[in-house]
Design an enzyme around this catalytic site. Structure first.
Site, PDB file in Angstrom:
ATOM      1  N   TYR A 144       0.821  -1.214   0.000  1.00 33.43           N
ATOM      2  CA  TYR A 144       0.000   0.000   0.000  1.00 33.43           C
ATOM      3  C   TYR A 144       0.858   1.270   0.000  1.00 33.43           C
ATOM      4  O   TYR A 144       0.407   2.320   0.473  1.00 33.43           O
ATOM      5  CB  TYR A 144      -0.937  -0.003   1.205  1.00 33.43           C
ATOM      6  N   GLU A 152       1.110  -5.153  -8.852  1.00 32.06           N
ATOM      7  CA  GLU A 152       0.625  -5.887  -7.675  1.00 32.06           C
ATOM      8  C   GLU A 152       0.736  -7.402  -7.860  1.00 32.06           C
ATOM      9  O   GLU A 152       1.039  -8.129  -6.913  1.00 32.06           O
ATOM     10  CB  GLU A 152      -0.825  -5.479  -7.383  1.00 32.06           C
TER      11      GLU A 152
HETATM   12  P1  RTP Z   1      -8.429  -1.330  -2.096  1.00 26.81           P
HETATM   13  O1  RTP Z   1      -7.216  -0.584  -2.589  1.00 26.81           O
HETATM   14  O2  RTP Z   1      -8.223  -1.966  -0.746  1.00 26.81           O
HETATM   15  O3  RTP Z   1      -8.960  -2.279  -3.124  1.00 26.81           O
HETATM   16  O4  RTP Z   1      -9.619  -0.296  -1.880  1.00 26.81           O
HETATM   17  P2  RTP Z   1     -10.066   0.880  -2.824  1.00 26.81           P
HETATM   18  O5  RTP Z   1      -9.235   0.902  -4.077  1.00 26.81           O
HETATM   19  O6  RTP Z   1     -11.539   0.785  -2.981  1.00 26.81           O
HETATM   20  O7  RTP Z   1      -9.727   2.147  -1.907  1.00 26.81           O
HETATM   21  P3  RTP Z   1      -8.356   2.978  -1.793  1.00 26.81           P
HETATM   22  O8  RTP Z   1      -8.676   4.407  -2.009  1.00 26.81           O
HETATM   23  O9  RTP Z   1      -7.286   2.358  -2.640  1.00 26.81           O
HETATM   24  O10 RTP Z   1      -7.985   2.800  -0.253  1.00 26.81           O
HETATM   25  C1  RTP Z   1      -7.333   1.630   0.217  1.00 26.81           C
HETATM   26  C2  RTP Z   1      -8.000   1.155   1.481  1.00 26.81           C
HETATM   27  O11 RTP Z   1      -7.759   2.118   2.512  1.00 26.81           O
HETATM   28  C3  RTP Z   1      -8.897   2.210   3.345  1.00 26.81           C
HETATM   29  N1  RTP Z   1      -9.417   3.560   3.336  1.00 26.81           N
HETATM   30  N2  RTP Z   1      -9.783   4.169   4.415  1.00 26.81           N
HETATM   31  N3  RTP Z   1     -10.746   6.066   6.249  1.00 26.81           N
HETATM   32  C4  RTP Z   1     -10.702   6.375   4.969  1.00 26.81           C
HETATM   33  O12 RTP Z   1     -11.055   7.451   4.537  1.00 26.81           O
HETATM   34  C5  RTP Z   1     -10.196   5.385   4.051  1.00 26.81           C
HETATM   35  N4  RTP Z   1     -10.092   5.527   2.760  1.00 26.81           N
HETATM   36  C6  RTP Z   1      -9.588   4.362   2.307  1.00 26.81           C
HETATM   37  C7  RTP Z   1      -9.946   1.272   2.829  1.00 26.81           C
HETATM   38  O13 RTP Z   1      -9.904   0.070   3.576  1.00 26.81           O
HETATM   39  C8  RTP Z   1      -9.513   1.007   1.391  1.00 26.81           C
HETATM   40  O14 RTP Z   1      -9.929  -0.253   0.957  1.00 26.81           O
END
Ligand code: RTP
Ligand code: MG
Length: 141
Positions: A51, A128
């Site tokens: 990440y 990834e």
């Molecule tokens: P992922 O990478 O896990 O598939 O999820 P995603 O693309 O939908 O979301 P991303 O923006 O890449 O964020 C990665 C993970 O970080 C956590 N998150 N928390 N508290 C917050 O505002 C926040 N925003 C993101 C989430 O668990 C997300 O899956």
């Protein structure tokens, strides 16, 4: 549409809920094939590296702690338009916003414990996949 590969992770919350099979079933019903898979308990260093793009975000530390809280299931999915198709199956990041019938709507508890990860571009998918699997461990099907 082109044949694509994308990286998927079933996160610790969904592994703990014993829904690996239910999530794999959704991939299969959508025409996505599992072409590599392993269960893994990530080290802090592995989760931080995975990440790394989020390193400066306020939620980074919590995200890493969550991702190392238990084993995850990591897989490469292959199919027509696999990257976007997987993102559609997953639903929105926050399960409160996820469309009914999506993985996150059905299995996620919160924006932190949100059941699955999926690559968000083909460029990131390649990075990834290589992060977790040597090319010889990904099987053409
Ligand atoms: P992922 O990478 O896990 O598939 O999820 P995603 O693309 O939908 O979301 P991303 O923006 O890449 O964020 C990665 C993970 O970080 C956590 N998150 N928390 N508290 C917050 O505002 C926040 N925003 C993101 C989430 O668990 C997300 O899956
Ligand atoms: Mg993301």
């Amino acid at each position: 549409m082109a044949l694509e590969r994308t990286l998927s992770i079933i996160k610790p919350d969904a592994v703990a809920k014993n829904v690996i099979g239910e999530i794999y079933s959704r991939f299969e019903k959508a025409g996505l094939k599992v072409v590599a898979a392993k269960m893994k308990h990530l080290s802090k260093q592995e989760a931080e590296g995975f990440y790394a793009v989020h390193r400066e975000r306020p939620f980074f530390a919590a995200l890493v702690e969550f991702m190392i809280s238990g084993p995850v299931m990591v897989q490469v999915l292959e199919g027509e338009g696999a990257m976007l198709k997987n993102r559609e199956l997953m639903g929105a990041t926050n399960p409160k916003d996820a469309a009914p019938g999506t993985i996150r709507a059905d299995f996620a508890d919160s924006i932190d414990a949100n059941a699955v990860h999926g690559s968000d571009s083909l460029e990131n998918a390649a990075i990834e996949i290589a992060y977790f699997f040597p090319a010889t461990d990904v099987y053409a099907r």
